[in-house]
Motif scaffolding. Structure first.
Motif, PDB file in Angstrom:
ATOM      1  N   LEU A  14       3.143  -0.805   3.945  1.00  0.00           N
ATOM      2  CA  LEU A  14       1.915  -0.029   4.039  1.00  0.00           C
ATOM      3  C   LEU A  14       0.926  -0.781   4.927  1.00  0.00           C
ATOM      4  N   LEU A  46      -4.608  -1.223  -1.001  1.00  0.00           N
ATOM      5  CA  LEU A  46      -4.134  -1.068   0.369  1.00  0.00           C
ATOM      6  C   LEU A  46      -3.478  -2.331   0.895  1.00  0.00           C
ATOM      7  N   THR A  53       8.222   1.485   8.878  1.00  0.00           N
ATOM      8  CA  THR A  53       9.462   1.585   8.115  1.00  0.00           C
ATOM      9  C   THR A  53      10.614   1.031   8.948  1.00  0.00           C
ATOM     10  N   ALA A  63       4.850  -3.968   0.449  1.00  0.00           N
ATOM     11  CA  ALA A  63       6.117  -3.600   1.074  1.00  0.00           C
ATOM     12  C   ALA A  63       7.186  -3.477  -0.006  1.00  0.00           C
ATOM     13  N   TYR A  78       4.126   7.402  10.044  1.00  0.00           N
ATOM     14  CA  TYR A  78       5.029   6.255  10.041  1.00  0.00           C
ATOM     15  C   TYR A  78       5.564   5.989  11.441  1.00  0.00           C
ATOM     16  N   ALA A 101       0.858  -7.317   3.232  1.00  0.00           N
ATOM     17  CA  ALA A 101       0.795  -5.869   3.093  1.00  0.00           C
ATOM     18  C   ALA A 101       1.792  -5.452   2.018  1.00  0.00           C
ATOM     19  N   LYS A 152       9.681  -0.256   3.643  1.00  0.00           N
ATOM     20  CA  LYS A 152       8.409   0.373   3.977  1.00  0.00           C
ATOM     21  C   LYS A 152       7.282  -0.624   3.776  1.00  0.00           C
ATOM     22  N   GLU A 212      -3.783   2.350  -5.686  1.00  0.00           N
ATOM     23  CA  GLU A 212      -4.757   2.515  -4.615  1.00  0.00           C
ATOM     24  C   GLU A 212      -5.012   1.225  -3.846  1.00  0.00           C
ATOM     25  N   PRO A 267      -4.195   3.394   5.290  1.00  0.00           N
ATOM     26  CA  PRO A 267      -4.107   4.462   4.288  1.00  0.00           C
ATOM     27  C   PRO A 267      -3.120   5.561   4.699  1.00  0.00           C
ATOM     28  N   GLY A 268      -2.052   5.714   3.940  1.00  0.00           N
ATOM     29  CA  GLY A 268      -1.067   6.747   4.219  1.00  0.00           C
ATOM     30  C   GLY A 268      -0.206   6.506   5.434  1.00  0.00           C
ATOM     31  N   GLN A 269      -0.203   5.288   5.999  1.00  0.00           N
ATOM     32  CA  GLN A 269       0.574   5.004   7.204  1.00  0.00           C
ATOM     33  C   GLN A 269       1.468   3.781   6.971  1.00  0.00           C
ATOM     34  N   TYR A 270       2.714   3.894   7.400  1.00  0.00           N
ATOM     35  CA  TYR A 270       3.712   2.875   7.118  1.00  0.00           C
ATOM     36  C   TYR A 270       4.445   2.456   8.387  1.00  0.00           C
TER      37      TYR A 270
END
Length: 291
Positions: free
Chosen positions: A179, A15, A187, A169, A144, A167, A177, A13, A182-185
């Motif tokens: 990060l 971030l 890439t 990675a 993404y 971040a 990837k 968890e 939250p939930g967004q990358y």
């Protein structure tokens, strides 16, 4: 005190330093065609409060936006991922939009797990159905932004985001990837295809350690623009080990004290029309309901 046993993976968890992927900025030469594509075809929402004139448009997609100022067309060197709530409705909108977009580079093709869509100026999108296991519990958003990079760049890109941006990675299934929310990358996928010169498009991130990233970029001469007390920019991604240039894309970097940080965005329900209307159903919740 005795040590408590923890049944959860707390590191999962974490971030990291980047906490918001707020927008992707792409100049467009025709606001009418831009509206036909982003609003009518994709079903996104024009921001009702900011940049409501004819020279720029902000299009909301969950907690993120597309910024679409007027100018010479910019094409992101890669593919933008979108989660949209209803595949059948999306296909209907995409087909209907041909009446406005035929004669441009616009097109779409159904794939097994997404719909591949090209905007009137050549930007590529993968439109996915909601999938909590794959993208988290979102119904609408930008999970993404994927960039095409030269072979041999991935290890250095991972080091860049880990050490300079700080971040999380990693390389997974041959793709780097990072990060960034939250939930967004962000890439990065290697390709042998020749890439066009960078044309100035950008993304925007927000950092917890806003000053720390600035210091690490500054000592390497990577700051490209000082915008305000709350914002600066950089373009070059370099390998921290040797300074080798790996890729170029402008990062608009904001602090968590920026006045626009985590601004609430309105997202309409594109299934509601004047012909098919239900009171109270105009606004779309970007996240899935509780189970």
């Amino acid at each position: 005190m005795s040590k408590l046993e923890c049944p959860w993976n707390r590191a999962a968890e974490s971030l990291g330093n980047s906490v918001e992927l707020q927008h992707v900025n792409l100049r467009v030469p025709d606001q009418r065609l831009s509206t036909a594509f982003y609003i009518s075809a994709l079903g996104l929402t024009r921001d009702p409060f900011l940049l409501t004139g004819v020279e720029n448009m902000w299009a909301n997609a969950g907690v993120s936006q597309f910024h679409l100022p007027h100018g010479q067309a910019q094409v992101l060197r890669g593919t933008i991922g979108l989660v949209l709530p209803d595949r059948a409705q999306l296909l209907h909108r995409l087909q209907t939009a041909r009446r406005w977009l035929d004669g441009t580079r616009y097109g779409f093709e159904e794939q097994a797990d997404h719909i591949a869509v090209t905007c009137p100026w050549g930007n590529r999108f993968r439109c996915h159905a909601p999938d909590a296991e794959r993208f988290g519990r979102i119904r609408l958003g930008i999970p993404y932004v994927e960039f095409d990079v030269a072979p041999g760049a991935l290890d250095g890109i991972v080091r860049f985001y880990r050490e300079i941006v700080q971040a999380p990675a990693r390389i997974e299934d041959g793709v780097a990837k990072a990060l960034v929310a939250p939930g967004q990358y962000l890439t990065f996928r290697e390709t042998d295809r020749p890439q066009p010169a960078y044309d100035g498009h950008h993304i925007q991130l927000a950092f917890v350690d806003f000053g720390g990233v600035h210091a690490r970029l500054s000592e390497r001469g990577l700051i490209s623009q000082e915008d305000s007390q709350f914002q600066y920019r950089f373009i070059r991604l370099v390998d921290p080990d040797n300074g080798r240039l790996l890729f170029e894309v402008e990062h608009e970097c904001r602090s968590m004290t920026h006045p626009l940080f985590m601004r609430r965005l309105v997202n309409r329900n594109p299934a509601v029309t004047n012909q098919l209307y239900a009171p109270g159903a105009e606004e779309l919740a970007w996240a899935m309901p509780p189970e």
